[in-house]
Design an enzyme around this catalytic site. Structure first.
Site, PDB file in Angstrom:
ATOM      1  CB  THR A 102      -0.936  -0.005   1.219  1.00  0.00           C
ATOM      2  OG1 THR A 102      -1.784  -1.157   1.158  1.00  0.00           O
ATOM      3  CG2 THR A 102      -1.791   1.252   1.230  1.00  0.00           C
ATOM      4  CB  VAL A 103       3.320   2.612   2.427  1.00  0.00           C
ATOM      5  CG1 VAL A 103       4.291   3.795   2.481  1.00  0.00           C
ATOM      6  CG2 VAL A 103       2.313   2.719   3.558  1.00  0.00           C
ATOM      7  CE  LYS A 141       2.764   1.077  12.685  1.00  0.00           C
ATOM      8  NZ  LYS A 141       2.032   1.167  11.396  1.00  0.00           N
ATOM      9  CD  GLU A 194       7.855  13.595   9.321  1.00  0.00           C
ATOM     10  OE1 GLU A 194       7.022  13.337  10.211  1.00  0.00           O
ATOM     11  OE2 GLU A 194       8.721  14.479   9.431  1.00  0.00           O
ATOM     12  CB  VAL A 198       5.155   8.837  14.178  1.00  0.00           C
ATOM     13  CG1 VAL A 198       4.121   9.326  15.188  1.00  0.00           C
ATOM     14  CG2 VAL A 198       6.118   7.865  14.832  1.00  0.00           C
ATOM     15  N   GLY A 220       1.478   9.203   9.739  1.00  0.00           N
ATOM     16  CA  GLY A 220       1.190   9.244   8.308  1.00  0.00           C
ATOM     17  C   GLY A 220       1.753  10.485   7.654  1.00  0.00           C
ATOM     18  N   GLY A 256     -11.785  -0.883   5.585  1.00  0.00           N
ATOM     19  CA  GLY A 256     -10.344  -0.941   5.393  1.00  0.00           C
ATOM     20  C   GLY A 256      -9.561  -0.120   6.400  1.00  0.00           C
ATOM     21  CD  GLU A 313      -4.034  -4.483   8.678  1.00  0.00           C
ATOM     22  OE1 GLU A 313      -4.326  -5.465   7.975  1.00  0.00           O
ATOM     23  OE2 GLU A 313      -3.451  -3.477   8.240  1.00  0.00           O
ATOM     24  CE  LYS A 321       1.403   4.575  14.156  1.00  0.00           C
ATOM     25  NZ  LYS A 321      -0.005   4.767  13.748  1.00  0.00           N
TER      26      LYS A 321
END
Length: 441
Positions: A23-24, A115, A139, A142, A144, A197, A200, A215
């Site tokens: 996803t990221v 994290k 960055e 934590v 987003g 979504g 999880e 975090k």
């Protein structure tokens, strides 16, 4: 005179390797593609995704990804000497930790949004990066897209952070928001979050508070310069919160939020994660849904509030690509590792939770018998816990059925409160274990 566009055109591209492309990672690829020209002008060279390491070659990926650059061979990626920056977005500790260490040891800049990895091994990875003279940027780990790491590292560089209070887990915030605003049970709100979504399939890491604790440990590194053992951070989730708790909190003028709290006590660092009542008049009480918010307090600056989308592909990708930009510019300017060298860490003890002072919300479910209220207040008084407000719901007849008695206390130590509740909950007039929620100051 050579224009910036000419310099970009003639410069060697900054070669990036992605470790993971879920996803990221997909968001990172999309952002690099959409803003390619602008980013190149900021760095003075093109940013090129040269290699992408994945676990499954058959999995669907974002259309902007060049599939010819995708591989499952970790050695081919990590052993590529032409790579300038490694971007770790695979998550978890193993094999991510080994990959990051290998990249650092090879003298490469590393960007990570992991994290959990940083909470468990952040200080040792920072030490490793400093020793090798490369950057470790995080960055995206934590908040987003909230630039809290950058603010702590740069904007507060001339000040000292005395405290931080944050909503740092979007799943918990969404569930609590739906429970409060729509009267849903915890289970119903969580099921809805999973369907959308926002949670999880196995939500324990989020709803039991562990993600927020990870975090908080990362934030403590930057805010307080603290090396702490994440396993020692007192952590509570939100499973025990019932809709009736939201009703009573609202009646008293509060909202229930799941908070990560850190304070510099000089001789120790106070870190804790748990649900808390926050005044409805506060800004953080109105941060709803999956949004995150982090309030920082500086000794000289005073309060500073950051809020925004705390998760998701594009918000986190914005933070990751911003780090890539910084690391790439440092490399091209000949000063790699400068930002990471500014992170000064030392082992600092954690303040014992028993010594923490707070006000408390207490909800007793007790049988309506003569003398019960006197015994509850007596046990609290014996522990030197005084009552600020009290409400009883139900009772008044001869049935002896269970009733709700809710109290807000004045400030007391955690030790005193635990002692009083242990005594109260041991009696047969208690129908259900007392619900205790701290009140945020």
């Amino acid at each position: 005179m050579v224009s910036n566009a000419d310099r970009v055109a003639t410069s060697r591209p900054v070669r990036i390797a992605l470790l993971g492309c879920g996803t990221v990672g997909g968001g990172v690829v999309q952002l690099l593609d959409a803003n390619a020209e602008y980013l190149a002008s900021r760095v003075g060279a093109k940013l090129e995704v040269a290699r992408v390491l994945v676990r499954d070659l058959e999995k669907d990926r974002v259309p902007q990804l060049d599939r010819a650059r995708v591989t499952t061979d970790a050695n081919a990626v990590l052993g590529d000497a032409s790579i300038d920056v490694f971007v770790e977005v695979m998550g978890g500790v193993d094999p991510a930790k080994g990959y990051v260490e290998r990249a650092i040891d090879a003298g490469k800049g590393v960007v990570t949004a992991n994290k959990m990895l940083l909470a468990l091994h952040g200080p040792s990875l920072v030490d490793r990066a400093v020793a090798r003279g490369v950057d470790l940027a995080f960055e995206g780990s934590v908040g987003g897209g909230i630039p809290v790491v950058r603010v702590l590292r740069e904007a507060f560089a001339s000040d000292w952070v005395t405290s931080l209070v944050g909503i740092v887990n979007g799943t918990c915030n969404y569930v609590l928001t739906r429970m409060r605003e729509n009267g849903l049970s915890f289970d119903a709100a969580l099921k809805e979050a999973q369907a959308k979504g926002y949670a999880e399939a196995e939500p324990s890491l989020d709803v039991d508070g562990h993600d927020a604790a990870h975090k908080l440990v990362v934030l403590a590194m930057l805010a307080f310069g603290a090396r702490v053992d994440h396993a020692q951070v007192p952590t509570e989730g939100i499973r025990g919160i019932d809709p009736i708790d939201h009703d009573f909190a609202d009646r008293f003028g509060y909202a229930i939020k799941h908070l990560a709290i850190g304070r510099d006590r000089e001789t120790a660092v106070e870190l804790r994660v748990h649900p808390a009542l926050v005044p409805r008049t506060s800004t953080i009480a109105h941060v709803g849904g999956v949004l995150n918010a982090i309030s920082l307090e500086g000794r000289a600056l005073g309060p500073c509030l950051l809020s925004g989308r705390g998760a998701g592909d594009m918000p986190t990708a914005v933070s990751v690509v911003a780090d890539v930009l910084d690391v790439a510019r440092a490399i091209r300017s000949g000063v790699p590792g400068l930002a990471t060298r500014s992170i000064q860490l030392e082992a600092r003890p954690l303040a014992p939770m028993d010594d923490v002072e707070s006000r408390y919300y207490l909800r007793f479910q007790v049988f309506d018998r003569p003398g019960v209220l006197a015994r509850i207040t007596g046990a609290l008084g014996d522990a030197r816990v005084s009552i600020e407000q009290m409400v009883q719901q139900g009772g008044g007849d001869s049935s002896g059925a269970a009733v709700q008695v809710v109290m807000l206390t004045h400030e007391a130590t955690e030790r005193a409160m635990k002692s009083a509740l242990a005594k109260i909950d041991s009696h047969d007039y208690v129908a259900q274990k007392t619900r205790m929620i701290r009140v945020a100051s």
